[in-house]
Motif scaffolding. Structure first.
Motif, PDB file in Angstrom:
ATOM      1  N   SER A   3       1.048  27.429  11.453  1.00  0.00           N
ATOM      2  CA  SER A   3       2.258  27.551  10.579  1.00  0.00           C
ATOM      3  C   SER A   3       3.586  26.883  11.183  1.00  0.00           C
ATOM      4  O   SER A   3       4.606  26.635  10.507  1.00  0.00           O
ATOM      5  N   SER A   4       3.385  26.696  12.564  1.00  0.00           N
ATOM      6  CA  SER A   4       4.537  26.073  13.478  1.00  0.00           C
ATOM      7  C   SER A   4       4.377  24.732  13.321  1.00  0.00           C
ATOM      8  O   SER A   4       5.096  23.895  14.094  1.00  0.00           O
ATOM      9  N   SER A   5       3.370  23.989  13.215  1.00  0.00           N
ATOM     10  CA  SER A   5       2.866  22.492  12.864  1.00  0.00           C
ATOM     11  C   SER A   5       4.012  21.776  12.061  1.00  0.00           C
ATOM     12  O   SER A   5       4.462  22.253  10.991  1.00  0.00           O
ATOM     13  N   PRO A   6       4.481  20.729  12.395  1.00  0.00           N
ATOM     14  CA  PRO A   6       5.571  20.134  11.713  1.00  0.00           C
ATOM     15  C   PRO A   6       4.819  19.321  10.657  1.00  0.00           C
ATOM     16  O   PRO A   6       3.442  18.889  10.652  1.00  0.00           O
ATOM     17  N   LYS A   7       5.483  19.389   9.587  1.00  0.00           N
ATOM     18  CA  LYS A   7       5.072  18.343   8.339  1.00  0.00           C
ATOM     19  C   LYS A   7       5.080  17.142   8.730  1.00  0.00           C
ATOM     20  O   LYS A   7       6.165  16.410   8.856  1.00  0.00           O
ATOM     21  N   THR A   8       4.017  16.259   8.586  1.00  0.00           N
ATOM     22  CA  THR A   8       4.021  14.879   8.979  1.00  0.00           C
ATOM     23  C   THR A   8       3.580  14.269   7.607  1.00  0.00           C
ATOM     24  O   THR A   8       2.604  14.262   7.105  1.00  0.00           O
ATOM     25  N   THR A   9       4.563  13.268   7.018  1.00  0.00           N
ATOM     26  CA  THR A   9       4.253  12.584   6.121  1.00  0.00           C
ATOM     27  C   THR A   9       4.065  10.878   6.393  1.00  0.00           C
ATOM     28  O   THR A   9       5.187  10.549   7.108  1.00  0.00           O
ATOM     29  N   ILE A  10       3.025  10.456   5.927  1.00  0.00           N
ATOM     30  CA  ILE A  10       2.838   8.961   6.246  1.00  0.00           C
ATOM     31  C   ILE A  10       3.248   8.216   4.944  1.00  0.00           C
ATOM     32  O   ILE A  10       2.684   8.432   3.853  1.00  0.00           O
ATOM     33  N   VAL A  11       4.331   7.224   5.166  1.00  0.00           N
ATOM     34  CA  VAL A  11       4.693   6.382   4.069  1.00  0.00           C
ATOM     35  C   VAL A  11       3.855   5.005   4.077  1.00  0.00           C
ATOM     36  O   VAL A  11       4.346   4.469   4.958  1.00  0.00           O
ATOM     37  N   VAL A  12       3.394   4.809   3.058  1.00  0.00           N
ATOM     38  CA  VAL A  12       2.712   3.661   3.096  1.00  0.00           C
ATOM     39  C   VAL A  12       2.979   2.720   1.763  1.00  0.00           C
ATOM     40  O   VAL A  12       2.607   3.269   0.657  1.00  0.00           O
ATOM     41  N   PRO A  13       3.659   1.866   1.871  1.00  0.00           N
ATOM     42  CA  PRO A  13       4.279   0.860   0.703  1.00  0.00           C
ATOM     43  C   PRO A  13       3.074   0.127   0.276  1.00  0.00           C
ATOM     44  O   PRO A  13       2.072  -0.545   1.025  1.00  0.00           O
ATOM     45  N   THR A  14       2.468  -0.229  -0.983  1.00  0.00           N
ATOM     46  CA  THR A  14       1.500  -0.915  -1.338  1.00  0.00           C
ATOM     47  C   THR A  14       1.888  -2.064  -2.395  1.00  0.00           C
ATOM     48  O   THR A  14       2.598  -1.885  -3.359  1.00  0.00           O
ATOM     49  N   TYR A  15       1.191  -3.148  -2.415  1.00  0.00           N
ATOM     50  CA  TYR A  15       1.298  -4.164  -3.521  1.00  0.00           C
ATOM     51  C   TYR A  15       0.014  -5.060  -3.290  1.00  0.00           C
ATOM     52  O   TYR A  15      -0.350  -5.702  -2.510  1.00  0.00           O
ATOM     53  N   ASN A  16      -0.846  -4.696  -4.503  1.00  0.00           N
ATOM     54  CA  ASN A  16      -1.965  -5.342  -4.614  1.00  0.00           C
ATOM     55  C   ASN A  16      -2.966  -5.108  -3.369  1.00  0.00           C
ATOM     56  O   ASN A  16      -3.510  -5.850  -2.714  1.00  0.00           O
ATOM     57  N   GLU A  17      -3.311  -3.583  -3.058  1.00  0.00           N
ATOM     58  CA  GLU A  17      -4.029  -3.249  -1.899  1.00  0.00           C
ATOM     59  C   GLU A  17      -5.136  -2.412  -2.310  1.00  0.00           C
ATOM     60  O   GLU A  17      -5.554  -1.246  -1.888  1.00  0.00           O
ATOM     61  N   ARG A  18      -5.635  -2.477  -3.643  1.00  0.00           N
ATOM     62  CA  ARG A  18      -6.705  -1.677  -3.978  1.00  0.00           C
ATOM     63  C   ARG A  18      -8.006  -1.391  -3.240  1.00  0.00           C
ATOM     64  O   ARG A  18      -8.528  -0.508  -3.316  1.00  0.00           O
ATOM     65  N   ASP A  19      -8.389  -2.502  -2.584  1.00  0.00           N
ATOM     66  CA  ASP A  19      -9.583  -2.784  -1.562  1.00  0.00           C
ATOM     67  C   ASP A  19      -9.148  -1.872  -0.509  1.00  0.00           C
ATOM     68  O   ASP A  19      -9.987  -1.506   0.323  1.00  0.00           O
ATOM     69  N   ASN A  20      -7.760  -1.987   0.024  1.00  0.00           N
ATOM     70  CA  ASN A  20      -7.590  -1.624   1.559  1.00  0.00           C
ATOM     71  C   ASN A  20      -7.352  -0.064   1.503  1.00  0.00           C
ATOM     72  O   ASN A  20      -7.485   0.841   2.362  1.00  0.00           O
ATOM     73  N   LEU A  21      -6.733   0.464   0.500  1.00  0.00           N
ATOM     74  CA  LEU A  21      -6.147   1.856   0.343  1.00  0.00           C
ATOM     75  C   LEU A  21      -7.128   2.752   0.419  1.00  0.00           C
ATOM     76  O   LEU A  21      -6.846   3.987   1.175  1.00  0.00           O
ATOM     77  N   PRO A  22      -8.288   2.858   0.026  1.00  0.00           N
ATOM     78  CA  PRO A  22      -9.291   3.885   0.053  1.00  0.00           C
ATOM     79  C   PRO A  22     -10.002   3.586   1.538  1.00  0.00           C
ATOM     80  O   PRO A  22     -10.049   5.066   1.860  1.00  0.00           O
ATOM     81  N   LYS A  23      -9.930   2.787   2.135  1.00  0.00           N
ATOM     82  CA  LYS A  23     -10.360   2.735   3.596  1.00  0.00           C
ATOM     83  C   LYS A  23      -9.432   3.579   4.447  1.00  0.00           C
ATOM     84  O   LYS A  23      -9.650   4.307   5.241  1.00  0.00           O
ATOM     85  N   LEU A  24      -7.996   3.227   3.998  1.00  0.00           N
ATOM     86  CA  LEU A  24      -7.095   3.900   4.875  1.00  0.00           C
ATOM     87  C   LEU A  24      -6.986   5.383   4.734  1.00  0.00           C
ATOM     88  O   LEU A  24      -6.852   6.245   5.591  1.00  0.00           O
ATOM     89  N   VAL A  25      -7.244   5.864   3.461  1.00  0.00           N
ATOM     90  CA  VAL A  25      -7.303   7.205   3.357  1.00  0.00           C
ATOM     91  C   VAL A  25      -8.397   7.807   4.063  1.00  0.00           C
ATOM     92  O   VAL A  25      -8.274   8.925   4.675  1.00  0.00           O
ATOM     93  N   GLU A  26      -9.598   7.347   4.067  1.00  0.00           N
ATOM     94  CA  GLU A  26     -10.680   7.975   4.834  1.00  0.00           C
ATOM     95  C   GLU A  26     -10.393   7.931   6.269  1.00  0.00           C
ATOM     96  O   GLU A  26     -10.621   8.823   7.164  1.00  0.00           O
ATOM     97  N   LEU A  27      -9.687   6.767   6.698  1.00  0.00           N
ATOM     98  CA  LEU A  27      -9.344   6.872   8.124  1.00  0.00           C
ATOM     99  C   LEU A  27      -8.263   8.110   8.371  1.00  0.00           C
ATOM    100  O   LEU A  27      -8.233   8.637   9.439  1.00  0.00           O
ATOM    101  N   LEU A  28      -7.251   8.233   7.678  1.00  0.00           N
ATOM    102  CA  LEU A  28      -6.450   9.239   7.790  1.00  0.00           C
ATOM    103  C   LEU A  28      -7.006  10.772   7.591  1.00  0.00           C
ATOM    104  O   LEU A  28      -6.521  11.497   8.497  1.00  0.00           O
ATOM    105  N   ALA A  29      -7.738  10.829   6.700  1.00  0.00           N
ATOM    106  CA  ALA A  29      -8.491  12.034   6.384  1.00  0.00           C
ATOM    107  C   ALA A  29      -9.281  12.566   7.701  1.00  0.00           C
ATOM    108  O   ALA A  29      -9.553  13.539   8.046  1.00  0.00           O
ATOM    109  N   ALA A  30      -9.673  11.413   8.584  1.00  0.00           N
ATOM    110  CA  ALA A  30     -10.597  11.923   9.752  1.00  0.00           C
ATOM    111  C   ALA A  30      -9.672  12.448  10.797  1.00  0.00           C
ATOM    112  O   ALA A  30     -10.196  12.812  12.044  1.00  0.00           O
TER     113      ALA A  30
END
Length: 244
Positions: A3-30
């Motif tokens: 509960s003491s961990s800081p809330k970390t928000t990653i802000v990612v702007p996108t424009y025509n990144e449908r192929d890359n975004l799912p890969k990025l989400v997998e990397l962040l989830a790990a």
């Protein structure tokens, strides 16, 4: 979750990144980062990136939000919108990174650790400190342009950082509030320079950690002549313009 961990928000702007975004989400989830959130800022991508982001949010193992904007009006505007939303939603740390997989997600824990254990106001992923590197497949003229841009910016603004144009950063929320991120008007890559300038001009420290910057594999670069011209002019405007 601690509960003491800081809330970390990653802000990612996108424009025509449908192929890359799912890969990025997998990397962040790990990543082993507690209370990690992702905010996708989509500029009405014709390729349906915004819809892909909404679908990813349903099945993701960590919270994903999607901010849909109605027009593409520049990287800076997208970051300002996303950072403002992240602050409003209670983020303690805001990480900015590109969607094109050029920024190594595995360095995020190091950036956060450096931010939270030192006096740094912001930590940037740097190509030009020991251990950092640019993509090996960059042509010589692109490497030269990047090196010249950093020399140019530092010669004018004396920022005291090796990678003044870097776009991979971890910010304390209080730093973004102190520099009044919502009022920044620079766009494109000059947005990064103005953010740094506002930070150092207030006596706050920028720390750098090494990264290897990779060339995008999918999609196309958003760099344009207009972006390059603005990037050349903004340092002079910051140096000699009216102080806020």
């Amino acid at each position: 979750m601690d509960s003491s961990s800081p809330k970390t928000t990653i802000v990612v702007p996108t424009y025509n990144e449908r192929d890359n975004l799912p890969k990025l989400v997998e990397l962040l989830a790990a990543l082993e980062v507690p209370d990690l959130h992702l905010l996708v800022v989509d500029d009405n991508s014709p390729d349906g990136t915004g819809e892909i982001a909404e679908k990813l949010a349903i099945d993701a193992t960590f919270p994903i939000g999607v901010l849909h904007r109605t027009e593409k009006d520049g990287l800076g505007r997208a970051y300002v919108a996303g950072m403002t939303r992240a602050l409003a939603e209670g983020a303690d740390i805001v990480v900015q990174m590109d969607a094109d997989l050029s920024h190594p997600a595995h360095v995020i824990p190091t950036m956060i650790r450096t931010l939270t254990t030192t006096d740094a106001a912001v930590v940037l992923g740097s190509r030009y400190v020991p251990g950092g590197a640019v993509a090996s497949d960059w042509p010589w003229h692109r490497k030269a342009l990047s090196a010249w841009a950093n020399f140019y910016v530092n010669a004018i603004l004396r920022l005291g950082v090796k990678d003044a144009t870097a776009g991979f950063k971890a910010w304390h929320a209080r730093t973004l509030e102190a520099i009044d991120v919502a009022s920044i008007h620079s766009n494109g890559y000059s947005f990064q320079v103005e953010m740094n300038y506002r930070t150092t001009s207030r006596g706050m420290r920028i720390a750098e950690v090494p990264i290897r910057f990779e060339e995008r594999i999918e999609g196309v670069s958003k760099m344009s002549l207009g972006v390059q011209l603005e990037s050349a002019l903004v340092p002079w405007k910051l140096r000699f313009g009216k102080k806020r």
